[in-house]
Design an enzyme around this catalytic site. Structure first.
Site, PDB file in Angstrom:
ATOM      1  N   GLY A  15       3.898  42.127  30.191  1.00  0.00           N
ATOM      2  CA  GLY A  15       4.881  42.716  31.236  1.00  0.00           C
ATOM      3  C   GLY A  15       5.736  43.846  30.440  1.00  0.00           C
ATOM      4  O   GLY A  15       6.299  43.549  29.248  1.00  0.00           O
TER       5      GLY A  15
ATOM      6  N   GLN B 289      12.436  49.705  29.187  1.00  0.00           N
ATOM      7  CA  GLN B 289      12.246  49.328  27.901  1.00  0.00           C
ATOM      8  C   GLN B 289      11.642  50.430  26.848  1.00  0.00           C
ATOM      9  O   GLN B 289      11.738  50.108  25.908  1.00  0.00           O
ATOM     10  CB  GLN B 289      11.381  48.019  27.954  1.00  0.00           C
ATOM     11  CG  GLN B 289      11.806  46.699  28.685  1.00  0.00           C
ATOM     12  CD  GLN B 289      10.940  45.727  28.734  1.00  0.00           C
ATOM     13  OE1 GLN B 289       9.918  45.571  29.704  1.00  0.00           O
ATOM     14  NE2 GLN B 289      10.925  44.766  27.569  1.00  0.00           N
TER      15      GLN B 289
ATOM     16  N   CYS C  28      10.308  38.174  25.697  1.00  0.00           N
ATOM     17  CA  CYS C  28      10.546  39.844  26.210  1.00  0.00           C
ATOM     18  C   CYS C  28      10.132  40.667  24.897  1.00  0.00           C
ATOM     19  O   CYS C  28      10.527  40.253  23.769  1.00  0.00           O
ATOM     20  CB  CYS C  28      11.802  39.807  26.740  1.00  0.00           C
ATOM     21  SG  CYS C  28      12.411  41.657  27.090  1.00  0.00           S
ATOM     22  N   LEU C  29       9.292  41.643  25.144  1.00  0.00           N
ATOM     23  CA  LEU C  29       9.165  42.609  24.074  1.00  0.00           C
ATOM     24  C   LEU C  29      10.467  43.196  23.522  1.00  0.00           C
ATOM     25  O   LEU C  29      10.496  43.723  22.453  1.00  0.00           O
ATOM     26  CB  LEU C  29       8.463  43.785  24.295  1.00  0.00           C
ATOM     27  CG  LEU C  29       6.920  43.183  24.590  1.00  0.00           C
ATOM     28  CD1 LEU C  29       5.956  44.455  25.222  1.00  0.00           C
ATOM     29  CD2 LEU C  29       6.262  42.637  23.392  1.00  0.00           C
TER      30      LEU C  29
ATOM     31  N   HIS D  55      11.111  38.787  36.224  1.00  0.00           N
ATOM     32  CA  HIS D  55      11.602  39.268  34.822  1.00  0.00           C
ATOM     33  C   HIS D  55      11.418  40.524  34.817  1.00  0.00           C
ATOM     34  O   HIS D  55      12.720  41.132  34.316  1.00  0.00           O
ATOM     35  CB  HIS D  55      10.752  38.556  33.748  1.00  0.00           C
ATOM     36  CG  HIS D  55      10.950  38.828  32.051  1.00  0.00           C
ATOM     37  ND1 HIS D  55      11.690  38.097  31.269  1.00  0.00           N
ATOM     38  CD2 HIS D  55      10.796  40.102  31.470  1.00  0.00           C
ATOM     39  CE1 HIS D  55      11.664  38.731  30.276  1.00  0.00           C
ATOM     40  NE2 HIS D  55      11.380  40.099  30.425  1.00  0.00           N
ATOM     41  N   GLU D  56      10.498  41.269  35.194  1.00  0.00           N
ATOM     42  CA  GLU D  56      10.486  42.885  35.118  1.00  0.00           C
ATOM     43  C   GLU D  56      11.454  43.284  35.985  1.00  0.00           C
ATOM     44  O   GLU D  56      12.181  44.444  35.713  1.00  0.00           O
ATOM     45  CB  GLU D  56       9.067  43.331  35.152  1.00  0.00           C
ATOM     46  CG  GLU D  56       8.213  42.788  34.121  1.00  0.00           C
ATOM     47  CD  GLU D  56       8.591  42.946  32.790  1.00  0.00           C
ATOM     48  OE1 GLU D  56       9.385  43.996  32.477  1.00  0.00           O
ATOM     49  OE2 GLU D  56       8.123  42.251  32.045  1.00  0.00           O
TER      50      GLU D  56
ATOM     51  N   HIS E  88      15.152  43.820  34.534  1.00  0.00           N
ATOM     52  CA  HIS E  88      15.150  44.907  33.811  1.00  0.00           C
ATOM     53  C   HIS E  88      15.493  45.962  34.336  1.00  0.00           C
ATOM     54  O   HIS E  88      16.046  47.067  34.006  1.00  0.00           O
ATOM     55  CB  HIS E  88      13.829  45.048  33.008  1.00  0.00           C
ATOM     56  CG  HIS E  88      13.550  44.389  31.852  1.00  0.00           C
ATOM     57  ND1 HIS E  88      14.291  44.542  30.685  1.00  0.00           N
ATOM     58  CD2 HIS E  88      12.498  43.376  31.445  1.00  0.00           C
ATOM     59  CE1 HIS E  88      13.827  43.510  29.839  1.00  0.00           C
ATOM     60  NE2 HIS E  88      12.771  43.145  30.201  1.00  0.00           N
TER      61      HIS E  88
HETATM   62  C1  Y12 Z   1       6.426  35.010  31.481  1.00  0.00           C
HETATM   63  C2  Y12 Z   1       7.530  35.188  31.115  1.00  0.00           C
HETATM   64  C3  Y12 Z   1       8.072  36.582  30.738  1.00  0.00           C
HETATM   65  C4  Y12 Z   1       7.369  37.734  31.046  1.00  0.00           C
HETATM   66  C5  Y12 Z   1       7.943  38.906  30.794  1.00  0.00           C
HETATM   67  C6  Y12 Z   1       6.882  39.652  29.839  1.00  0.00           C
HETATM   68  N1  Y12 Z   1       6.966  39.351  28.595  1.00  0.00           N
HETATM   69  C7  Y12 Z   1       6.275  39.625  27.494  1.00  0.00           C
HETATM   70  O1  Y12 Z   1       5.235  40.335  27.425  1.00  0.00           O
HETATM   71  C8  Y12 Z   1       6.491  39.484  26.143  1.00  0.00           C
HETATM   72  C9  Y12 Z   1       5.711  39.308  25.050  1.00  0.00           C
HETATM   73  C10 Y12 Z   1       6.192  39.352  23.629  1.00  0.00           C
HETATM   74  C11 Y12 Z   1       5.282  39.586  22.767  1.00  0.00           C
HETATM   75  C12 Y12 Z   1       5.490  39.557  21.459  1.00  0.00           C
HETATM   76  O2  Y12 Z   1       4.573  39.851  20.374  1.00  0.00           O
HETATM   77  C13 Y12 Z   1       3.627  38.802  19.817  1.00  0.00           C
HETATM   78  O3  Y12 Z   1       3.591  37.709  20.367  1.00  0.00           O
HETATM   79  C14 Y12 Z   1       2.755  39.354  19.049  1.00  0.00           C
HETATM   80  C15 Y12 Z   1       6.677  39.209  20.828  1.00  0.00           C
HETATM   81  O4  Y12 Z   1       6.864  39.124  19.569  1.00  0.00           O
HETATM   82  C16 Y12 Z   1       7.513  38.066  18.830  1.00  0.00           C
HETATM   83  O5  Y12 Z   1       7.536  36.981  19.251  1.00  0.00           O
HETATM   84  C17 Y12 Z   1       7.583  38.578  17.381  1.00  0.00           C
HETATM   85  C18 Y12 Z   1       7.617  38.743  21.825  1.00  0.00           C
HETATM   86  C19 Y12 Z   1       7.458  38.886  23.321  1.00  0.00           C
HETATM   87  C20 Y12 Z   1       6.087  37.423  31.842  1.00  0.00           C
HETATM   88  C21 Y12 Z   1       5.762  36.390  32.172  1.00  0.00           C
HETATM   89 CO    CO Z   2      11.456  41.580  29.431  1.00  0.00          CO
END
Ligand code: Y12
Ligand code: CO
Length: 170
Positions: free
Chosen positions: A45, A50, A95-96, A137-138, A141
């Site tokens: 997401g 962001q 969260c990214l 969550h989004e 933001h």
């Molecule tokens: C459930 C909970 C939260 C959401 C919101 C969207 N969140 C994400 O997409 C988070 C992604 C994410 C990806 C990462 O990168 C890797 O894992 C390679 C990251 O990086 C590290 O942890 C270093 C952190 C977050 C949607 C549904």
């Molecule tokens: Co986020």
């Protein structure tokens, strides 16, 4: 085009976004770039703020049972409004914009939203499970809120201490 994802505590992440007025080629380019950026960064997401664009735009693309993120299941959600919400659920969120930190957050279990698609068509949809959590969550933001603001006082203090330590080590 891959865009830079802002990282906490960037001040733009606290800004409230504005509604999209023109459903034009510029919006379509933003949506395409957000999708590309989200996939390359391994996110499910992403909100426009962001990537430093203060518009009420978000994209969500969950992975399927085989762990594959298919573009056919991409949601592009513009100017969303919550119509109904009920129940409660807890999920380990990430969260990214806060890379490397995950914690349990409580949210509504079921939501119904109204939104617009990229062509300006009004849509309504109901979500449960991970999609409901991701949309909430989004949408946070879009109001300039991050999931870490939902942590307890003690957990937030611990997070801030660890985050500062991590930033110094970089
Ligand atoms: C459930 C909970 C939260 C959401 C919101 C969207 N969140 C994400 O997409 C988070 C992604 C994410 C990806 C990462 O990168 C890797 O894992 C390679 C990251 O990086 C590290 O942890 C270093 C952190 C977050 C949607 C549904
Ligand atoms: Co986020």
């Amino acid at each position: 085009m891959i865009l830079e994802v802002l990282v906490y505590p960037h001040k733009l992440l606290r800004e409230s976004s504005k509604d999209v007025v023109h459903f034009d080629a510029q919006l379509h380019a933003l949506l395409d770039d957000m999708y590309e950026t989200m996939v390359i960064k391994e996110g499910i997401g992403l909100a426009a703020i962001q990537v430093a664009v203060p518009l009420n735009v978000l994209v969500i693309n969950l992975v399927d049972e085989e762990g594959v993120q298919k573009r056919e299941t991409l949601y592009e959600i513009i100017n969303p409004v919550i119509l109904e919400k009920d129940g409660s659920t807890i999920y380990q969120e990430g969260c990214l914009s806060v890379p490397g930190y995950y914690d349990e957050i409580e949210r509504a279990e079921h939501i119904k939203i109204a939104y617009y698609d990229r062509h300006g068509n009004r849509c309504e949809a109901e979500f449960t499970d991970l999609m409901s959590i991701a949309v909430q969550h989004e949408m946070d933001h879009l109001k300039g809120r991050l999931f870490i603001e939902k942590l307890s006082y003690l957990k937030r203090k611990k997070f801030e201490k660890e985050w500062k330590k991590k930033q110094k080590a970089r």
